[in-house]
Design an enzyme around this catalytic site. Sequence first.
Site, PDB file in Angstrom:
ATOM      1  N   TYR A 244      -4.799  -0.523   9.387  1.00  0.00           N
ATOM      2  CA  TYR A 244      -4.602  -0.994   8.016  1.00  0.00           C
ATOM      3  C   TYR A 244      -3.193  -0.666   7.531  1.00  0.00           C
ATOM      4  O   TYR A 244      -2.485  -1.520   6.991  1.00  0.00           O
ATOM      5  CB  TYR A 244      -5.630  -0.349   7.091  1.00  0.00           C
ATOM      6  CG  TYR A 244      -5.358  -0.596   5.622  1.00  0.00           C
ATOM      7  CD1 TYR A 244      -5.630  -1.833   5.047  1.00  0.00           C
ATOM      8  CD2 TYR A 244      -4.792   0.402   4.814  1.00  0.00           C
ATOM      9  CE1 TYR A 244      -5.357  -2.076   3.711  1.00  0.00           C
ATOM     10  CE2 TYR A 244      -4.524   0.164   3.479  1.00  0.00           C
ATOM     11  CZ  TYR A 244      -4.804  -1.068   2.933  1.00  0.00           C
ATOM     12  OH  TYR A 244      -4.524  -1.306   1.611  1.00  0.00           O
TER      13      TYR A 244
ATOM     14  N   SER B 115       0.842  -1.200   0.000  1.00  0.00           N
ATOM     15  CA  SER B 115       0.000   0.000   0.000  1.00  0.00           C
ATOM     16  C   SER B 115       0.874   1.246   0.000  1.00  0.00           C
ATOM     17  O   SER B 115       1.893   1.298   0.706  1.00  0.00           O
ATOM     18  CB  SER B 115      -0.911   0.017   1.237  1.00  0.00           C
ATOM     19  OG  SER B 115      -1.548   1.270   1.380  1.00  0.00           O
TER      20      SER B 115
END
Length: 318
Positions: A205, A190
């Site tokens: 996350y 990410s």
Amino acid sequence: MAAAVPVWFISLAALGALYLSAACIPLLARLALCLRRPIDLRRRYGTWAVITGPTTGLGKATAMELASRGISLVLLDLDAANLQSVSDTIARTHPSIQTKTVVFDLSLVGTAAGDQAMRELRESVEGLDVGVLVNNAAVARPGALYVHEADVERLARMIRVNVMGLSEVTAAVLPGMLQRERGAIVNVGSGSTVAVPSFPLYTVYSATKRYVAHLSRCLDVEYKSKGIDVQCQVPFYVHTGMLSPAVKATLTFPAFVATAEAYARDAARWIGHGGAICVPDASQQLQWFLAGLVPDAVHDWYRLRQHLKHRAIIRKLT
């Protein structure tokens, strides 16, 4: 007669030019990799790939891209009907490609049901020439929340899927790759852990994806000499279901958002290239470069401001 240019000005200009050149060299080197011919994945690594989370978004686009390159697929997801739908689509569009499906809810890792699913995965890949593993499955919600506001069980589920599930699937596939002395493990990371110093309100996350990046670096060092390439491929924003309406409503530079199909094509080209951490999309590489020129304190201020806007939008919608 023109006045002589001061020495101090020439010196500062020269230093500025050297700094800019040094800063641009990594970007140019990464962009040059986009021009390299893609590796024949089937010949280099093997005839089968395992993909987690292949039923929607980036996972489905990746499955279709690998199938187009002649690679048969073991598809792993929590929903049997969705798995069958993707398998049928692949059979219809790429008749020569074989598929196997494994129903596995990665949030059940560590439970009796999770252990049974892991045994089924090992049985499914036994005897197959699995050359590529794509750890794509991930949970991003709940997001745009302070940690104390989130349901703790949902955060725990996120950790089980993004961290424990990814680790266990990798451990299940690695022995076959070691036996054949070849393979590629692609972990989907990410931009929240690569391009910016913090990602407030999406803290857990982002932390799980930091684990994925560090795991990839370490595994690449461990297994490179054994013929196995390990890579964390880092998407920034991609048009998938993980891009929430709140995020879409506050995007500053929508031109940097890739489609799932375009990103999957770029990602397949980067397997085996670019080191343990890479950003396959060229426009997002530019975004990564530009983000590196911004001080951390500015990033922190801007990200918190944007994510508080996400939080406000989500609260209005719920």
